[in-house]
Scaffold this motif. Structure first.
Motif, short mmCIF file in Angstrom:
data_model
loop_
_atom_site.label_atom_id
_atom_site.label_comp_id
_atom_site.label_asym_id
_atom_site.label_seq_id
_atom_site.Cartn_x
_atom_site.Cartn_y
_atom_site.Cartn_z
N PRO A 152 -18.55 -6.50 10.44
CA PRO A 152 -17.78 -7.61 9.90
C PRO A 152 -16.52 -7.07 9.21
O PRO A 152 -16.61 -6.18 8.36
N ALA A 153 -15.37 -7.57 9.60
CA ALA A 153 -14.12 -6.96 9.14
C ALA A 153 -13.12 -8.00 8.67
O ALA A 153 -13.06 -9.12 9.18
N SER A 154 -12.35 -7.59 7.68
CA SER A 154 -11.20 -8.36 7.21
C SER A 154 -10.00 -7.44 7.16
O SER A 154 -10.13 -6.25 6.83
N VAL A 155 -8.85 -7.98 7.48
CA VAL A 155 -7.59 -7.25 7.44
C VAL A 155 -6.76 -7.79 6.29
O VAL A 155 -6.60 -9.01 6.16
N LEU A 156 -6.26 -6.88 5.46
CA LEU A 156 -5.38 -7.28 4.36
C LEU A 156 -3.98 -6.76 4.65
O LEU A 156 -3.75 -5.55 4.64
N ARG A 157 -3.06 -7.68 4.93
CA ARG A 157 -1.68 -7.30 5.22
C ARG A 157 -0.89 -7.28 3.92
O ARG A 157 -0.51 -8.32 3.38
N LEU A 158 -0.67 -6.08 3.41
CA LEU A 158 0.07 -5.94 2.16
C LEU A 158 1.57 -5.96 2.43
O LEU A 158 2.05 -5.47 3.45
N THR A 159 2.30 -6.52 1.48
CA THR A 159 3.76 -6.53 1.55
C THR A 159 4.28 -5.31 0.78
O THR A 159 3.55 -4.37 0.52
N GLY A 160 5.57 -5.32 0.44
CA GLY A 160 6.18 -4.15 -0.18
C GLY A 160 5.52 -3.78 -1.50
O GLY A 160 5.65 -4.50 -2.49
N ILE A 161 4.83 -2.64 -1.52
CA ILE A 161 4.10 -2.22 -2.72
C ILE A 161 5.05 -1.48 -3.66
O ILE A 161 5.79 -0.59 -3.24
N TYR A 186 15.40 -12.14 2.39
CA TYR A 186 14.18 -12.33 1.61
C TYR A 186 13.26 -11.12 1.76
O TYR A 186 13.09 -10.57 2.85
N GLY A 187 12.67 -10.75 0.63
CA GLY A 187 11.69 -9.66 0.62
C GLY A 187 10.42 -10.11 -0.08
O GLY A 187 10.39 -11.11 -0.80
N ASN A 188 9.37 -9.36 0.14
CA ASN A 188 8.05 -9.68 -0.38
C ASN A 188 7.47 -8.45 -1.07
O ASN A 188 7.59 -7.34 -0.57
N ARG A 189 6.81 -8.68 -2.21
CA ARG A 189 6.34 -7.56 -3.00
C ARG A 189 4.95 -7.83 -3.55
O ARG A 189 4.54 -8.97 -3.72
N ILE A 190 4.28 -6.72 -3.86
CA ILE A 190 3.04 -6.80 -4.61
C ILE A 190 2.94 -5.53 -5.44
O ILE A 190 3.22 -4.42 -4.96
N HIS A 191 2.60 -5.69 -6.71
CA HIS A 191 2.42 -4.53 -7.58
C HIS A 191 1.19 -3.76 -7.10
O HIS A 191 0.21 -4.34 -6.63
N ALA A 192 1.24 -2.44 -7.20
CA ALA A 192 0.13 -1.60 -6.72
C ALA A 192 -1.19 -1.98 -7.38
O ALA A 192 -2.25 -1.95 -6.73
#
Length: 284
Positions: A152-161, A186-192
């Motif tokens: 069973p799998a899930s994929v997490l697509r992270l944006t700009g860390i 436009y850009g997308n971010r997520i804090h580490a």
């Protein structure tokens, strides 16, 4: 109930942040990387090379309840990406098979580079993947390896860390980095820390018996034009001089939605670049 176990394959920056959070919650954490001396205290080191087909000598022999694959390419070319994301994952799955280990769930850390939209449109997990470059194309190939693994799998697509140690934009702004205002890029971010927190959140939800989707996007609440982010940082840092010519070193313009993760109950600690960069600059 015994403590759940997790193997974090490619336990670098985000993986180590995840490991720290899971250890605090009572998990047994195995971390696979070449140099295990860099793992957080309490992580059981698995010294190994994801690019080598030979199973690491320190591979855990007991149950592996969860697998998180969050490798990072060391060579940023097509062959480097194939080794890190496709072949590396295939190797780990092979090693699990050698020991008869079947995790309850695999979470594969992917990237928003699978989306090639250029017009600032909103994208979510149902949006078309139109990756033009090799990075997005190979990420999509690796995602299919995970989803077709029999686990069973899930994929997490992270944006700009971004975060401590990931301060390229801050450095550029201090040097006078200037970008065009129109058309907005436009850009997308997520804090580490939020990237690791979302991974921990998904693991906890799976343990609780919540049915997870196959795809999630990891991004904060506020995708923003790069010019806006640069302008805010320039003001915050007190930078008064900048380059005469505007330059941009990235392509694509899209706004990624975190609605699916938030519907599950996840809330980012840093809701936008403002809170995240302020925390970095204030040493928090």
């Amino acid at each position: 109930m015994s403590a759940p176990s997790v193997l974090i394959a490619g336990c670098g920056d985000v993986g180590s942040r995840l490991a720290t959070q899971l250890l605090a919650a009572g998990w047994q954490v195995h971390g696979l990387r070449r140099d295990v001396s860099k793992l957080p205290n309490g992580v059981i080191g698995v010294a190994g090379d994801l690019f080598n087909e030979e199973c690491p000598a320190a591979w855990p022999v007991g149950a592996v309840d969860y697998l998180v694959y969050c490798a990072a390419a060391t060579d940023h070319d097509e062959e480097g990406y194939r080794k890190a994301y496709v072949q590396g994952l295939q190797n780990v799955l092979s090693w699990l098979g050698d020991y008869g280990q079947v995790p309850e769930r695999l979470i594969f850390v992917s990237s928003s580079s699978v989306y090639g939209q250029q017009d600032g449109a909103w994208v979510d997990e149902t949006s078309e993947t139109v990756a033009a470059g090799y990075s997005g194309r190979l990420m999509l190939e690796a995602e299919q390896v995970a989803l077709n693994s029999g686990i069973p799998a899930s994929v997490l697509r992270l944006t700009g860390i971004y975060g401590p140690g990931r301060e390229w934009l801050l450095t550029q702004v201090r040097r006078g980095y200037r970008v065009a205002v129109e058309p907005p890029l436009y850009g997308n971010r997520i804090h580490a820390d939020d990237a690791a927190g979302l991974l921990a959140f998904l693991l906890d939800k799976d343990r609780e018996g919540v049915k997870l989707d196959q795809l999630y996007i990891g991004v904060d609440d506020a995708p923003a034009p790069l010019a806006e982010v640069v302008g805010w940082l320039r003001e915050y840092l007190g930078v008064t001089e900048w380059a005469e010519d505007a330059s941009v070193r990235r392509t694509g313009s899209k706004r990624c939605s975190n609605a699916r993760a938030k519907a599950l109950g996840w809330v980012p600690k840093y809701s936008s670049y403002r809170e995240g960069y302020a925390a970095i600059l204030e040493g928090r």
